[in-house]
Design a protein around this motif. Structure first.
Motif, PDB file in Angstrom:
ATOM      1  N   ARG A   1       8.138  45.910  71.699  1.00 13.33           N
ATOM      2  CA  ARG A   1       7.966  47.013  70.771  1.00 13.33           C
ATOM      3  C   ARG A   1       9.345  47.449  70.251  1.00 13.33           C
ATOM      4  O   ARG A   1      10.282  47.586  71.032  1.00 13.33           O
ATOM      5  N   VAL A   2       9.436  47.620  68.943  1.00 15.99           N
ATOM      6  CA  VAL A   2      10.713  47.991  68.337  1.00 15.99           C
ATOM      7  C   VAL A   2      10.521  49.133  67.351  1.00 15.99           C
ATOM      8  O   VAL A   2       9.404  49.382  66.869  1.00 15.99           O
ATOM      9  N   ARG A   3      11.606  49.815  67.087  1.00  8.85           N
ATOM     10  CA  ARG A   3      11.636  50.878  66.088  1.00  8.85           C
ATOM     11  C   ARG A   3      12.500  50.436  64.907  1.00  8.85           C
ATOM     12  O   ARG A   3      13.575  49.853  65.092  1.00  8.85           O
ATOM     13  N   ILE A   4      12.017  50.695  63.702  1.00  9.73           N
ATOM     14  CA  ILE A   4      12.804  50.469  62.492  1.00  9.73           C
ATOM     15  C   ILE A   4      13.035  51.837  61.860  1.00  9.73           C
ATOM     16  O   ILE A   4      12.076  52.545  61.549  1.00  9.73           O
ATOM     17  N   GLU A   5      14.279  52.225  61.711  1.00  4.23           N
ATOM     18  CA  GLU A   5      14.565  53.530  61.130  1.00  4.23           C
ATOM     19  C   GLU A   5      15.475  53.388  59.917  1.00  4.23           C
ATOM     20  O   GLU A   5      16.510  52.700  59.971  1.00  4.23           O
ATOM     21  N   TRP A   6      15.057  54.031  58.809  1.00  5.41           N
ATOM     22  CA  TRP A   6      15.823  54.019  57.572  1.00  5.41           C
ATOM     23  C   TRP A   6      16.631  55.298  57.443  1.00  5.41           C
ATOM     24  O   TRP A   6      16.172  56.387  57.816  1.00  5.41           O
ATOM     25  N   LYS A   7      17.806  55.148  56.902  1.00  8.03           N
ATOM     26  CA  LYS A   7      18.677  56.304  56.692  1.00  8.03           C
ATOM     27  C   LYS A   7      18.097  57.240  55.639  1.00  8.03           C
ATOM     28  O   LYS A   7      18.087  58.457  55.801  1.00  8.03           O
ATOM     29  N   ASP A   8      17.636  56.667  54.542  1.00  7.87           N
ATOM     30  CA  ASP A   8      17.051  57.454  53.469  1.00  7.87           C
ATOM     31  C   ASP A   8      16.164  56.554  52.622  1.00  7.87           C
ATOM     32  O   ASP A   8      15.911  55.404  52.980  1.00  7.87           O
TER      33      ASP A   8
ATOM     34  N   THR B   1       2.801  51.694  63.552  1.00  9.69           N
ATOM     35  CA  THR B   1       2.590  53.139  63.416  1.00  9.69           C
ATOM     36  C   THR B   1       3.826  53.778  62.815  1.00  9.69           C
ATOM     37  O   THR B   1       4.938  53.251  62.902  1.00  9.69           O
ATOM     38  N   ILE B   2       3.612  54.941  62.185  1.00 14.41           N
ATOM     39  CA  ILE B   2       4.727  55.714  61.654  1.00 14.41           C
ATOM     40  C   ILE B   2       5.237  56.627  62.760  1.00 14.41           C
ATOM     41  O   ILE B   2       4.486  57.409  63.332  1.00 14.41           O
ATOM     42  N   GLU B   3       6.526  56.533  63.042  1.00 14.27           N
ATOM     43  CA  GLU B   3       7.130  57.340  64.097  1.00 14.27           C
ATOM     44  C   GLU B   3       7.857  58.550  63.537  1.00 14.27           C
ATOM     45  O   GLU B   3       7.959  59.588  64.181  1.00 14.27           O
ATOM     46  N   LYS B   4       8.354  58.419  62.323  1.00 16.67           N
ATOM     47  CA  LYS B   4       9.096  59.513  61.698  1.00 16.67           C
ATOM     48  C   LYS B   4       8.836  59.460  60.198  1.00 16.67           C
ATOM     49  O   LYS B   4       8.885  58.397  59.589  1.00 16.67           O
TER      50      LYS B   4
ATOM     51  N   GLU C   1      -1.738  50.407  56.645  1.00 15.95           N
ATOM     52  CA  GLU C   1      -2.958  49.614  56.492  1.00 15.95           C
ATOM     53  C   GLU C   1      -2.678  48.236  57.066  1.00 15.95           C
ATOM     54  O   GLU C   1      -2.063  47.396  56.421  1.00 15.95           O
ATOM     55  N   GLY C   2      -3.094  48.031  58.293  1.00 14.70           N
ATOM     56  CA  GLY C   2      -2.820  46.760  58.965  1.00 14.70           C
ATOM     57  C   GLY C   2      -1.338  46.589  59.186  1.00 14.70           C
ATOM     58  O   GLY C   2      -0.695  47.375  59.905  1.00 14.70           O
ATOM     59  N   SER C   3      -0.766  45.573  58.557  1.00 15.96           N
ATOM     60  CA  SER C   3       0.669  45.318  58.698  1.00 15.96           C
ATOM     61  C   SER C   3       1.465  45.890  57.533  1.00 15.96           C
ATOM     62  O   SER C   3       2.667  45.666  57.439  1.00 15.96           O
ATOM     63  N   GLU C   4       0.808  46.620  56.641  1.00 13.66           N
ATOM     64  CA  GLU C   4       1.491  47.195  55.491  1.00 13.66           C
ATOM     65  C   GLU C   4       1.841  48.661  55.745  1.00 13.66           C
ATOM     66  O   GLU C   4       1.122  49.368  56.448  1.00 13.66           O
ATOM     67  N   TYR C   5       2.961  49.086  55.153  1.00 16.23           N
ATOM     68  CA  TYR C   5       3.396  50.463  55.289  1.00 16.23           C
ATOM     69  C   TYR C   5       3.835  50.996  53.929  1.00 16.23           C
ATOM     70  O   TYR C   5       4.328  50.250  53.062  1.00 16.23           O
ATOM     71  N   ARG C   6       3.654  52.292  53.736  1.00 23.13           N
ATOM     72  CA  ARG C   6       4.112  52.957  52.521  1.00 23.13           C
ATOM     73  C   ARG C   6       4.436  54.408  52.872  1.00 23.13           C
ATOM     74  O   ARG C   6       3.537  55.171  53.238  1.00 23.13           O
ATOM     75  N   PHE C   7       5.713  54.758  52.790  1.00 29.39           N
ATOM     76  CA  PHE C   7       6.129  56.118  53.086  1.00 29.39           C
ATOM     77  C   PHE C   7       6.030  56.979  51.829  1.00 29.39           C
ATOM     78  O   PHE C   7       6.416  56.554  50.732  1.00 29.39           O
ATOM     79  N   SER C   8       5.520  58.185  52.015  1.00 24.01           N
ATOM     80  CA  SER C   8       5.494  59.161  50.923  1.00 24.01           C
ATOM     81  C   SER C   8       6.661  60.128  51.026  1.00 24.01           C
ATOM     82  O   SER C   8       7.049  60.766  50.049  1.00 24.01           O
ATOM     83  N   SER C   9       7.226  60.231  52.214  1.00 23.96           N
ATOM     84  CA  SER C   9       8.381  61.106  52.421  1.00 23.96           C
ATOM     85  C   SER C   9       9.671  60.377  52.055  1.00 23.96           C
ATOM     86  O   SER C   9       9.787  59.158  52.213  1.00 23.96           O
ATOM     87  N   VAL C  10      10.614  61.157  51.557  1.00 23.71           N
ATOM     88  CA  VAL C  10      11.924  60.615  51.202  1.00 23.71           C
ATOM     89  C   VAL C  10      12.933  61.099  52.233  1.00 23.71           C
ATOM     90  O   VAL C  10      12.934  62.273  52.601  1.00 23.71           O
ATOM     91  N   GLY C  11      13.774  60.171  52.724  1.00 23.24           N
ATOM     92  CA  GLY C  11      14.767  60.567  53.716  1.00 23.24           C
ATOM     93  C   GLY C  11      14.679  59.697  54.940  1.00 23.24           C
ATOM     94  O   GLY C  11      14.437  58.487  54.854  1.00 23.24           O
ATOM     95  N   ASN C  12      14.845  60.308  56.094  1.00 23.49           N
ATOM     96  CA  ASN C  12      14.871  59.582  57.365  1.00 23.49           C
ATOM     97  C   ASN C  12      13.441  59.218  57.791  1.00 23.49           C
ATOM     98  O   ASN C  12      12.658  60.073  58.173  1.00 23.49           O
TER      99      ASN C  12
END
Length: 909
Positions: free
Chosen positions: A35-42, A60-63, A69-80
């Motif tokens: 299990r790994v975490r991927i974190e974006w600065k912004d 899953t979204i951690e932050k 949706e399955g293996s797809e992700y889409r963030f609506s928040s901007v930032g970290n």
């Protein structure tokens, strides 16, 4: 007793508890390793996750906020923002087929080995603003960034940039290989070459000096030797001893005339060796040489069409039966430097390479002739002007006295009458003629004067080394720009031809590019060597470079139909690869091998050369108003776009690697069919070739896209290529095995990275070239001598260091050593050619009086708009006053805008 048993049970319980807890800890570590975490600065990431050699299980979204949706992700928040990824059936092994996770983000996609994710060395990608952490590592991007930067570690490029600058050959010679190279001697244009291998100079395991007549690379064979290769053994002195006591040098440091000095205790042997004709004087401008097709047929790896083979039949007879031979002239003067009489020893040449090679020959003491049983004479020897009295001889010399031993070896044996005529030739006269011949050649070239004598001599020697094996009939016919033992190749002959252009030998350059047009196949394909598929694009590029130097519209009009034929061949080849299944994996890219390895793929090097070749054809055609220019130009632009699409797609799939500063860097495979660097062995394959595991990635890899103008040198992807290549694939900032195949030094020069450039420049030639005669090996494991492809790139690197074009601007001295601007030093470029025509540039340092001055003159109608002259102070001082232009402190450069054709700049310190 009961208490003892109770204590024992207690100890056992404690012991098993520790084991149990340890097991839980190991299990916990194993559980979190998948299990790994991927974190974006912004930003606002979106994309999908793919797992190779494992199974995607959960995302899953951690932050942050968004949708999964399955293996797809889409963030609506901007930032970290951060994701949590879980995989099953993961492979953590260090070998092939380990688990790879691809983050196919729409902004910056990348991949990584799951096994590489650790707490100690997190995957930190600052260019993408992202970190990859273990699931139990809850540090933020900012914390990881602080932790990594606080270590203050450096990449290899950063280390070089912060280290003292390489100042000269002397600064690197002690830490790189010292490799002597056999010497090639000849008369230029003629494929009759003599190779001289001196046993006492650590050139071979032989017991004596060996003379090897060659037709290009093909050994001379004779009926007298049962059609085996001809070699002749000779020596001066007592033989091979414990001392390395021979030194060699070219005449005047650059002419193809070999001088050697053997110190055998009190006797010094000063020897001179050169090649001239049997009867005629060697004079510049006279008619001689070998037909280029005949020379080609005797070179390594050559390829002919059926029509070319038919042409060869009609030309072979005259070339193989010349009216007069070339001759190796040799003289050794033995001088007694002692205080008592001493003996000097000589051995005249005889067939073979060792004492046990007992050939059927005779030595005539009345004439000094050595002859085969057939009567053909292969050597004429004399002592002090008279016939040598014995094949081996000892001469007693009083102190200060000398003996003169001479012999003449015709390239092929001659009959008795011709031998008697040859015996009457004057060594001194032939030597003077030969020396003047090579001096006259240099007089026709640009003059380059430098503070470092070795480099200045290597430029002159290099030009003549290239010329020595550029074969063809003078003064007007097509020339074959051979590259050592091999036939011309579109890629490897390119630096040779372009250096001819740079030194003002435009006629020679034109006749060498004509070779590729003369050997063009009916369908426009250009292929001359070993099945290489890269030659068409590379040859067209060099033709375009010829036109940039010369603006020769007459040549362009005469060659337009052939240029167009090759361009159309490339376009048709490309069209065959416009398949939907190749989208992102080579769509619109041609396939084939680029060098010796049988890698028939959609290679980036292959397509880079094809693009730049097509682009240059469009440029040439446009200059003469050809109606097809626009179409070819649009095809080139579309090709570039398709290459870039596949490049960035496979870059996203190739696992990132760590750099020396704690950051990680994306990588790119050498072709589109694979995922990842070959040298990382993602699959169970073997890639060792030519003495290294780095051939495909480093020497034939995607850095060519920068060199071939598909990627800009200053864009982020190009920087990444340079970063990981420098970390993984270079030693002393030079590539392994055949280092001049790596194009990072062009990029370093383009970006003005003077310290890394100079590290590569000096480390490479100091290791690969003979330090006395300046001849280059092909490989660092002493394979193939007199390799003019390597020497050609050294010469072109020197040219880039001194002057380099950048659009409508001309950069001067962009990466020279600052030691070249020490007090009293001067640089002169007189008659060198650029895209702007001939130039005259001079710089002189008087830093003892606080001044450095330079002048630049563009001779002719074509002039740069801007001239940038870098004049680095040897002690890193900044000028207090600059006259003649605007000063850029960061690059130590004076910028002259609105250049009118002549400028003078002055720096005062």
């Amino acid at each position: 007793m009961k208490n003892k048993r109770a204590k024992t049970k207690l100890y056992l319980l404690f012991f098993y508890t520790l084991i149990f807890l340890g097991t839980l800890e190991v299990a916990s570590a194993r559980d979190t390793s998948n299990r790994v975490r991927i974190e974006w600065k912004d930003g606002q990431p979106s994309g999908n996750i793919t797992v190779y050699n494992g199974d995607f299980e959960k995302l899953t979204i951690e932050k942050g906020r968004g949708r999964i949706e399955g293996s797809e992700y889409r963030f609506s928040s901007v930032g970290n923002n951060a994701l949590h990824i879980e995989v099953a059936n993961a492979a953590y092994n260090s070998g092939p087929e380990a688990t790879i996770i691809t983050i196919a983000d729409k902004t910056n996609a990348f991949s990584f080995f799951l096994r590489d994710v650790t707490k100690e060395y997190p995957i930190f990608l600052p260019d993408y603003g992202v970190v990859v952490l273990r699931a139990d590592d809850h540090r933020s991007y900012a914390t990881v960034e602080t932790d990594v930067l606080s270590r203050k570690s450096k990449t290899k490029i950063q280390q070089l940039s912060d280290s003292p600058e390489e100042t000269s050959f002397a600064s690197v010679e002690h830490r790189v290989r010292d490799m002597s190279v056999p010497t090639w001697l000849g008369v230029s244009r003629d494929f009759r070459i003599f190779q001289i291998t001196e046993a006492l100079s650590d050139l071979s395991p032989g017991e004596a000096n060996i003379i090897s007549p060659r037709r290009s690379v093909t050994a001379v064979t004779l009926p007298e030797t049962e059609n085996r290769p001809v070699d002749y053994l000779y020596t001066v002195g007592r033989g091979v001893g414990v001392q390395d006591n021979i030194s060699r040098r070219l005449d005047q440091g650059s002419l193809p005339i070999l001088h050697s000095t053997l110190t055998d205790d009190d006797i010094q042997y000063h020897s001179t060796t050169f090649v001239a004709f049997e009867k005629s004087a060697l004079v510049l401008g006279s008619q001689f040489g070998t037909d280029f097709l005949v020379a080609d047929s005797h070179s390594g790896g050559h390829m002919f069409t059926e029509a070319q083979r038919e042409q060869l039949k009609t030309r072979q007879e005259a070339a193989l039966n010349p009216k007069e031979e070339t001759v190796l002239y040799f003289r050794s003067e033995a001088i007694n430097t002692g205080t008592v009489p001493r003996y000097a020893w000589f051995k005249a040449p005889r067939p073979g390479t060792g004492w046990h090679h007992q050939k059927d020959y005779t030595f005539d003491t009345t004439t000094g002739f050595s002859a085969y049983a057939s009567g053909k004479v292969f050597c004429i020897s004399r002592m002090n002007g008279n016939p040598l009295q014995n094949e081996e001889i000892a001469i007693l010399l009083p102190p200060g006295e000398k003996a003169v031993f001479e012999f003449y070896v015709p390239h092929s044996p001659v009959d008795g009458e011709r031998a008697r005529t040859l015996a009457s030739q004057s060594f001194d006269q032939r030597y003077a003629e030969t020396k003047k011949f090579w001096q006259d050649k240099l007089q026709q070239a640009a003059k380059i004067r430098l503070p470092e004598q070795r480099i200045e001599e290597m430029i002159q020697a290099g030009l003549l080394h290239l010329d020595l094996i550029t074969f063809g009939n003078d003064p007007l016919e097509t020339l074959a720009p051979n590259i050592g033992v091999y036939s011309p190749i579109g890629t490897e002959s390119s630096p040779i031809i372009q250096f001819y252009n740079s030194m003002g030998w435009q006629d020679v350059a034109k006749r060498t590019v004509t070779y590729f047009l003369d050997k063009q196949h009916e369908n426009g394909f250009i292929q001359n060597f070993g099945g290489y598929m890269v030659e068409t694009g590379a040859a067209l590029w060099t033709m375009g470079e010829y036109f940039r130097y010369t603006a020769d519209k007459e040549w362009a009009r005469q060659s337009a139909s052939k240029l167009l034929k090759s361009a159309n061949y490339l376009i048709e080849w490309r069209n065959r690869n416009k398949k939907d299944e190749l989208r992102g994996r080579g769509y619109g890219m041609i396939e084939g091998k680029v060098a010796d390895p049988e890698d028939h793929f959609h290679q980036f090097m292959l397509n880079g050369y094809a693009y730049i070749g097509l682009s240059r054809v469009a440029e040439v055609l446009a200059a003469i108003g050809h109606p097809e220019a626009d179409r070819i130009g649009k095809e080139a632009d579309a090709w570039k776009s398709d290459i870039r699409e596949s490049f960035f797609h496979v870059m996203a799939l190739s696992p990132v690697v760590p750099l020396g500063d704690g950051t990680w860097c994306p990588t790119v495979p050498p072709w589109t069919e694979t995922t990842g660097l070959r040298a990382l062995y993602l699959k169970p394959e073997t890639f060792w070739s030519h003495g290294t595991v780095t051939v495909s990635d480093a020497m034939l890899g995607p850095l060519y896209l920068v060199f071939c103008e598909v990627l800009d040198a200053d864009e982020t992807a190009a920087k990444m290529l340079l970063d990981y290549n420098s970390e993984l694939f270079y030693q002393g900032n030079a590539a392994f095995s055949q280092p001049y195949y790596s194009r990072h030094n062009w990029m370093q020069a383009k970006l003005g990275m003077s310290k890394p450039f100079l590290e590569t420049y000096y480390s490479t030639f100091a290791a690969l070239a003979d330090r006395e005669t300046y001849t280059f090996w092909e490989h660092l494991y002493k394979l193939t001598p007199h390799k003019t492809h390597e020497e050609g790139w050294f010469l072109m690197e020197t040219r880039w260091m001194l002057y380099m074009e950048d659009g409508n601007a001309l950069d001067l001295f962009k990466t020279i050593p600052r030691a070249w601007m020490a007090d009293g030093e001067e640089i002169l470029l007189d008659g060198v050619w650029s895209y702007f025509g001939p130039l005259r540039v001079a710089a002189k340092s008087n830093v003892g009086k606080g001044v450095i001055e330079a002048t630049v003159e563009s001779i002719g109608n074509r002039k740069p708009d801007t001239v940038r002259i870098r004049l680095p102070h040897p002690d890193y001082k900044k000028p207090v006053r600059v006259i003649g232009g605007t000063y850029d402190e960061k690059t130590e450069t004076v910028i002259v805008t609105s250049f009118t054709g002549k400028a003078t700049v002055r720096l005062e310190f």
